[in-house]
Write a protein that holds these residues in place. Structure first.
Motif, mmCIF file in Angstrom:
data_model
loop_
_atom_site.group_PDB
_atom_site.id
_atom_site.type_symbol
_atom_site.label_atom_id
_atom_site.label_comp_id
_atom_site.label_asym_id
_atom_site.label_seq_id
_atom_site.Cartn_x
_atom_site.Cartn_y
_atom_site.Cartn_z
ATOM 1 N N GLY A 94 -6.085 -3.913 4.596
ATOM 2 C CA GLY A 94 -7.068 -3.379 3.657
ATOM 3 C C GLY A 94 -6.441 -2.879 2.374
ATOM 4 N N ASN A 95 -5.182 -2.418 2.466
ATOM 5 C CA ASN A 95 -4.501 -1.895 1.280
ATOM 6 C C ASN A 95 -4.099 -2.985 0.294
ATOM 7 O OD1 ASN A 95 -4.827 0.618 2.365
ATOM 8 N ND2 ASN A 95 -2.675 1.183 2.315
ATOM 9 N N SER A 96 -4.379 -4.229 0.633
ATOM 10 C CA SER A 96 -4.194 -5.311 -0.341
ATOM 11 C C SER A 96 -5.062 -5.063 -1.572
ATOM 12 C CB SER A 96 -4.563 -6.658 0.281
ATOM 13 O OG SER A 96 -3.689 -7.000 1.333
ATOM 14 N N LEU A 97 -6.159 -4.350 -1.384
ATOM 15 C CA LEU A 97 -7.051 -4.037 -2.506
ATOM 16 C C LEU A 97 -6.401 -3.117 -3.534
ATOM 17 C CD1 LEU A 97 -10.408 -3.473 -0.578
ATOM 18 C CD2 LEU A 97 -9.799 -5.437 -2.001
ATOM 19 N N MET A 98 -5.260 -2.517 -3.187
ATOM 20 C CA MET A 98 -4.562 -1.645 -4.132
ATOM 21 C C MET A 98 -4.067 -2.403 -5.352
ATOM 22 S SD MET A 98 -2.414 0.715 -1.437
ATOM 23 C CE MET A 98 -1.459 1.545 -2.721
ATOM 24 N N LEU A 99 -4.050 -3.726 -5.281
ATOM 25 C CA LEU A 99 -3.650 -4.504 -6.448
ATOM 26 C C LEU A 99 -4.564 -4.204 -7.637
ATOM 27 C CD1 LEU A 99 -1.824 -6.716 -7.653
ATOM 28 C CD2 LEU A 99 -3.523 -8.394 -6.891
ATOM 29 N N ILE A 100 -5.806 -3.821 -7.355
ATOM 30 C CA ILE A 100 -6.745 -3.507 -8.439
ATOM 31 C C ILE A 100 -6.216 -2.353 -9.290
ATOM 32 C CG2 ILE A 100 -9.038 -2.559 -8.929
ATOM 33 C CD1 ILE A 100 -10.099 -4.169 -6.572
ATOM 34 N N GLY A 101 -5.748 -1.292 -8.657
ATOM 35 C CA GLY A 101 -5.200 -0.159 -9.408
ATOM 36 C C GLY A 101 -3.980 -0.550 -10.218
ATOM 37 N N ARG A 102 -3.144 -1.454 -9.673
ATOM 38 C CA ARG A 102 -1.963 -1.913 -10.404
ATOM 39 C C ARG A 102 -2.373 -2.699 -11.637
ATOM 40 N NH1 ARG A 102 0.704 -3.673 -13.333
ATOM 41 N NH2 ARG A 102 2.135 -2.176 -14.017
ATOM 42 N N MET A 103 -3.424 -3.522 -11.498
ATOM 43 C CA MET A 103 -3.880 -4.308 -12.636
ATOM 44 C C MET A 103 -4.499 -3.424 -13.713
ATOM 45 S SD MET A 103 -2.820 -7.193 -11.727
ATOM 46 C CE MET A 103 -3.429 -8.117 -13.138
ATOM 47 N N HIS A 104 -4.973 -2.257 -13.326
ATOM 48 C CA HIS A 104 -5.463 -1.288 -14.310
ATOM 49 C C HIS A 104 -4.316 -0.486 -14.932
ATOM 50 C CE1 HIS A 104 -9.897 -1.397 -14.136
ATOM 51 N NE2 HIS A 104 -9.756 -1.758 -12.869
ATOM 52 N N GLY A 105 -3.098 -0.700 -14.464
ATOM 53 C CA GLY A 105 -1.938 0.004 -15.000
ATOM 54 C C GLY A 105 -1.808 1.427 -14.520
ATOM 55 N N ARG A 106 -2.415 1.750 -13.392
ATOM 56 C CA ARG A 106 -2.383 3.137 -12.905
ATOM 57 C C ARG A 106 -1.069 3.480 -12.200
ATOM 58 N NH1 ARG A 106 -8.183 5.570 -11.427
ATOM 59 N NH2 ARG A 106 -9.430 4.466 -12.968
ATOM 60 N N TYR A 107 -0.335 2.464 -11.737
ATOM 61 C CA TYR A 107 0.959 2.701 -11.105
ATOM 62 C C TYR A 107 1.804 1.446 -11.242
ATOM 63 C CZ TYR A 107 -2.416 1.251 -7.495
ATOM 64 O OH TYR A 107 -3.449 0.661 -6.813
ATOM 65 N N TRP A 182 -14.009 -3.480 1.148
ATOM 66 C CA TRP A 182 -14.653 -3.410 -0.167
ATOM 67 C C TRP A 182 -16.078 -2.893 -0.044
ATOM 68 C CZ3 TRP A 182 -13.390 -4.349 -5.270
ATOM 69 C CH2 TRP A 182 -14.440 -4.611 -6.158
ATOM 70 N N MET A 183 -16.830 -3.453 0.888
ATOM 71 C CA MET A 183 -18.198 -3.001 1.095
ATOM 72 C C MET A 183 -18.229 -1.593 1.673
ATOM 73 S SD MET A 183 -20.207 -6.455 2.382
ATOM 74 C CE MET A 183 -19.114 -6.780 3.761
ATOM 75 N N GLY A 184 -17.195 -1.248 2.464
ATOM 76 C CA GLY A 184 -17.087 0.111 2.981
ATOM 77 C C GLY A 184 -16.934 1.134 1.870
ATOM 78 N N PHE A 185 -16.216 0.755 0.792
ATOM 79 C CA PHE A 185 -16.105 1.638 -0.374
ATOM 80 C C PHE A 185 -17.488 1.913 -0.966
ATOM 81 C CE2 PHE A 185 -11.529 0.194 -1.631
ATOM 82 C CZ PHE A 185 -11.007 1.078 -0.700
ATOM 83 N N GLY A 259 -4.698 -13.511 0.800
ATOM 84 C CA GLY A 259 -6.138 -13.419 1.010
ATOM 85 C C GLY A 259 -6.754 -12.158 0.438
ATOM 86 N N GLY A 260 -6.102 -11.009 0.689
ATOM 87 C CA GLY A 260 -6.663 -9.742 0.227
ATOM 88 C C GLY A 260 -6.392 -9.427 -1.220
ATOM 89 N N ALA A 261 -5.129 -9.577 -1.634
ATOM 90 C CA ALA A 261 -4.750 -9.186 -2.988
ATOM 91 C C ALA A 261 -5.184 -10.209 -4.033
ATOM 92 C CB ALA A 261 -3.233 -8.975 -3.060
ATOM 93 N N VAL A 262 -5.010 -11.486 -3.730
ATOM 94 C CA VAL A 262 -5.314 -12.527 -4.719
ATOM 95 C C VAL A 262 -6.791 -12.907 -4.699
ATOM 96 C CG1 VAL A 262 -4.791 -14.867 -5.489
ATOM 97 C CG2 VAL A 262 -2.952 -13.399 -4.611
ATOM 98 N N PHE A 263 -7.287 -13.278 -3.548
ATOM 99 C CA PHE A 263 -8.664 -13.770 -3.478
ATOM 100 C C PHE A 263 -9.698 -12.671 -3.726
ATOM 101 C CE2 PHE A 263 -6.603 -17.379 -1.746
ATOM 102 C CZ PHE A 263 -7.478 -18.450 -1.825
ATOM 103 N N VAL A 264 -9.492 -11.487 -3.137
ATOM 104 C CA VAL A 264 -10.499 -10.435 -3.242
ATOM 105 C C VAL A 264 -10.185 -9.473 -4.385
ATOM 106 C CG1 VAL A 264 -11.733 -8.584 -2.040
ATOM 107 C CG2 VAL A 264 -11.002 -10.622 -0.781
ATOM 108 N N ALA A 265 -9.035 -8.803 -4.318
ATOM 109 C CA ALA A 265 -8.722 -7.777 -5.316
ATOM 110 C C ALA A 265 -8.625 -8.349 -6.727
ATOM 111 C CB ALA A 265 -7.414 -7.077 -4.939
ATOM 112 N N LEU A 266 -7.828 -9.392 -6.895
ATOM 113 C CA LEU A 266 -7.649 -9.962 -8.231
ATOM 114 C C LEU A 266 -8.946 -10.565 -8.747
ATOM 115 C CD1 LEU A 266 -5.358 -10.271 -10.275
ATOM 116 C CD2 LEU A 266 -4.928 -12.551 -9.360
ATOM 117 N N GLY A 267 -9.710 -11.156 -7.858
ATOM 118 C CA GLY A 267 -10.986 -11.744 -8.273
ATOM 119 C C GLY A 267 -11.952 -10.701 -8.796
ATOM 120 N N TYR A 268 -12.108 -9.609 -8.064
ATOM 121 C CA TYR A 268 -13.041 -8.575 -8.513
ATOM 122 C C TYR A 268 -12.515 -7.837 -9.749
ATOM 123 C CZ TYR A 268 -16.349 -9.052 -4.681
ATOM 124 O OH TYR A 268 -17.311 -9.522 -3.827
ATOM 125 N N TRP A 269 -11.192 -7.667 -9.832
ATOM 126 C CA TRP A 269 -10.644 -7.048 -11.051
ATOM 127 C C TRP A 269 -10.930 -7.934 -12.259
ATOM 128 C CZ3 TRP A 269 -6.900 -9.350 -14.163
ATOM 129 C CH2 TRP A 269 -6.518 -8.579 -15.274
#
Length: 276
Positions: A94-107, A182-185, A259-269
């Motif tokens: 599930g933490n694959s979604l953390m790529l979103i924060g990286r793409m925002h430059g938060r860390y 993602w839906m849990g969020f 699957g998590g970071a590229v397909f889901v996180a990067l896509g939604y970002w």
């Protein structure tokens, strides 16, 4: 007149709001001390293992049809993700979604990699802890030894997959897992989080996809059960070796990241966060 100010709005977040929340959650996770992240990761590995344990017992019922076994097995396995979402724990997939924060430059990339590594090791420790407890509890003897036979059959099947097949099944699995997270969020109640965990998990279990953290439990428990003599009738256990286990885990892990970071996180970002 009742004061409702203390009760949150139960309306689910929109996808755009979820993307913003995912970035904020990633910042919190990166800012957590390694010790706290590790303990929460141990819990997640244990929770997912509990779901896998529940599924094993259900699938040990030889009277069930294939369809019933797959659906009930997936339903019981969803307990693991439900515990992670509601009780609170750090799950590598599930933490694959953390790529979103990286793409925002938060860390930084290094901070993301460090967080993933700590959580991954903690998930493994949690899975192995449950294995040790179940061995002591004689879990493999349940269902007249059927639980042990199921564990061996499942582990042998996973270890016997080619690296390529396990990799692509890992991608497909974590697309579904991350969509559930993602839906849990977006959900604001316990019922919301239960509802979003069930169908994606049932789908990946029924389809035979590979969840790297669940496989930490299944493969370890299968190795132990096989060593204790619970060989499943007709099961080819030749691939159930340390090399077979490592091949499956490595493939499922890399597939999970894709699957998590590229397909889901990067896509939604790209859709909701890139313009920010």
């Amino acid at each position: 007149m009742q004061d409702n100010t203390a009760f949150p709005d139960p309306t689910a977040l929109t996808p755009q709001q979820i993307e913003t929340k995912a970035a904020e959650v990633g910042s919190v996770k990166v800012g957590m001390s390694p010790a706290k992240s590790f303990v929460l990761a141990v819990m997640a590995g244990f929770f997912v293992g509990v779901g896998a344990m529940f599924m094993t017992l259900v699938k040990s019922d030889a009277t069930l049809t294939l369809a019933a076994s797959s659906l009930l097995g997936g339903l019981s396995f969803s307990l693991g993700l439900f515990l992670v979402l509601v009780a609170g724990a750090e799950l590598f997939t599930g933490n694959s979604l953390m790529l979103i924060g990286r793409m925002h430059g938060r860390y930084a990339w290094g901070d993301l990699a460090k967080s993933w590594l700590v959580v991954y090791v903690g998930n493994l420790a949690g899975a192995l802890l449950l294995v040790a407890l179940l061995v002591g509890a004689g879990f493999a003897d349940m269902a007249g030894g059927g639980a042990g036979e199921t564990l061996v059959a499942v582990a042998a099947g996973k270890a016997g997959l080619s690296w390529r097949v396990a990799f692509f099944r890992g991608i497909l699995c974590n697309v579904l897992v991350c969509l559930a997270v993602w839906m849990g969020f977006g959900g604001k109640t316990v019922v919301d989080k239960l509802a979003v965990a069930i169908l994606p998990v049932m789908c990946f279990v029924a389809c035979g996809f590979e969840h790297c953290v669940a496989n930490m439990f299944f493969l370890s428990m299968g190795l132990v059960a096989n060593a204790l003599g619970y060989a499943a009738t007709g099961a080819d256990v030749s691939a159930l070796t340390a090399a077979g286990v490592l091949a499956n885990i490595s493939a499922a892990t890399l597939g999970s990241i894709v699957g998590g970071a590229v397909f889901v996180a990067l896509g939604y970002w790209f859709v909701y966060g890139r313009d920010e």
